[in-house]
Write an enzyme that holds these catalytic residues in place. Structure first.
Site, PDB file in Angstrom:
ATOM      1  N   ASP A  51       8.526  32.618  15.419  1.00  0.00           N
ATOM      2  CA  ASP A  51       7.816  31.095  14.811  1.00  0.00           C
ATOM      3  C   ASP A  51       8.437  30.319  14.664  1.00  0.00           C
ATOM      4  O   ASP A  51       8.819  29.146  14.889  1.00  0.00           O
ATOM      5  CB  ASP A  51       6.676  31.068  13.428  1.00  0.00           C
ATOM      6  CG  ASP A  51       5.442  32.038  13.440  1.00  0.00           C
ATOM      7  OD1 ASP A  51       4.713  32.074  14.480  1.00  0.00           O
ATOM      8  OD2 ASP A  51       4.228  31.919  13.208  1.00  0.00           O
ATOM      9  N   GLY A  52       9.849  30.271  14.057  1.00  0.00           N
ATOM     10  CA  GLY A  52      10.768  29.376  13.213  1.00  0.00           C
ATOM     11  C   GLY A  52      11.505  28.622  15.324  1.00  0.00           C
ATOM     12  O   GLY A  52      11.590  27.693  15.427  1.00  0.00           O
ATOM     13  N   GLU A 124       4.825  21.537   7.976  1.00  0.00           N
ATOM     14  CA  GLU A 124       4.992  21.127   7.047  1.00  0.00           C
ATOM     15  C   GLU A 124       5.715  20.346   6.802  1.00  0.00           C
ATOM     16  O   GLU A 124       7.047  20.587   7.301  1.00  0.00           O
ATOM     17  CB  GLU A 124       4.667  22.029   5.517  1.00  0.00           C
ATOM     18  CG  GLU A 124       5.803  23.397   5.084  1.00  0.00           C
ATOM     19  CD  GLU A 124       6.718  24.312   5.923  1.00  0.00           C
ATOM     20  OE1 GLU A 124       7.377  23.936   6.582  1.00  0.00           O
ATOM     21  OE2 GLU A 124       4.878  24.929   6.571  1.00  0.00           O
ATOM     22  N   THR A 163      -0.872  29.029   7.212  1.00  0.00           N
ATOM     23  CA  THR A 163       0.072  30.293   7.121  1.00  0.00           C
ATOM     24  C   THR A 163       1.580  30.520   6.342  1.00  0.00           C
ATOM     25  O   THR A 163       1.542  31.553   6.359  1.00  0.00           O
ATOM     26  CB  THR A 163      -0.062  31.015   8.280  1.00  0.00           C
ATOM     27  OG1 THR A 163       0.092  30.862   8.969  1.00  0.00           O
ATOM     28  CG2 THR A 163      -2.351  31.081   8.731  1.00  0.00           C
ATOM     29  N   GLY A 164       2.259  29.921   6.665  1.00  0.00           N
ATOM     30  CA  GLY A 164       3.350  29.904   5.872  1.00  0.00           C
ATOM     31  C   GLY A 164       3.704  29.182   4.490  1.00  0.00           C
ATOM     32  O   GLY A 164       3.415  30.060   3.202  1.00  0.00           O
TER      33      GLY A 164
END
Length: 266
Positions: A51-52, A124, A163-164
């Site tokens: 994801d990063g 975010e 979700t993070g």
């Protein structure tokens, strides 16, 4: 978008990884796809990693609205943004060539710091104290002063970002089909002087959130935009609202957002 043949691969410069990617590049070209060096020429931007890497690919290519994004994980990685793995790359090419793809649309947050240029976040925005002292922030929703927060910081997350970092602060996991954003506390201090809601809260797409940092000597917090730090030191105020932008990603059949949440956490 009818033409999906121009592919741009986003990945860190790594000789071993490039060697592993060579068969994928060859397979793509054999299937009439073109690998381009400029992301502006691509119809599909493909991140390689978790994801990063996906967040960096979106950020580094300017949150493009006229292309699809997708992610390929390596064997030891998982990702809520990534539908494909290096081992099933041929499935991705087949889907793009022969099947009617489903497209996800993920909300983005617009962030303005000190009234300057606007930035985007797919995951975010976070604001955290950088010293061993709590930070004080006046939290405003539209024209209403909602609360005065004192603690380690705040997280403002999109539904997919829920979700993070947001989840680690006990925030709720939000369905990305809901156009909203969520505010969660990081170690709030509640006493007779400072009182916060004490839980996360969700704002609709029409709301504007303004965070005013009280200038009491702790006005040099870390501002995180997804997985990057904002470089400005003195922070006076931050405005966040849901953007008109939507990040479009490729969706495999029978692999919904909630399938991936279950696979990742349960």
């Amino acid at each position: 978008m009818t033409n999906r043949n121009n592919l741009y691969f986003y990945y860190p410069a790594d000789e071993e990884l490039e060697h592993k990617l060579e068969p994928l590049f060859k397979l793509a070209e054999e299937n009439n796809f073109h690998i381009v060096e400029n992301p502006g020429d691509a119809n599909v931007v493909i991140s390689v990693g978790g994801d990063g890497a996906f967040l960096q690919a979106v950020r580094q290519t300017g949150f493009r609205q006229n292309c699809l994004y997708t992610g390929i994980t390596r064997s030891n990685e998982s990702g809520l943004y990534c539908d494909f793995n290096m081992d099933n790359f041929d499935d991705m090419l087949y889907t793009m060539q022969h099947e009617e793809m489903e497209v996800r649309r993920f909300p983005v947050i617009d962030v303005q710091v000190n009234g300057e240029a606007t930035f985007n976040c797919l995951n975010e925005l976070s604001i955290r104290s950088t010293i061993i002292k709590s930070i004080v922030i006046d939290v405003n929703i539209d024209d209403l002063h909602f609360e005065t927060f004192r603690g380690d910081g705040l997280v403002v997350a999109t539904p997919t970002g829920s979700t993070g970092y947001n989840k680690s602060t006990q925030g709720a996991v939000i369905d990305p089909k809901i156009p909203c954003f969520q505010v969660s506390e990081i170690a709030s201090l509640n006493n007779n002087r400072y009182r916060t809601l004490g839980s996360s809260f969700v704002l609709s797409k029409d709301r504007t959130l303004t965070l005013e940092v009280v200038q009491d000597g702790n006005d040099h917090p870390i501002i995180g935009l997804d997985n990057e730090a904002y470089p400005v030191r003195n922070i006076q105020n931050i405005t966040a609202k849901l953007s008109d932008k939507l990040i479009k990603t490729v969706k495999l059949k029978n692999n919904s957002y909630w399938n991936r949440v279950k696979r990742t956490f349960l």
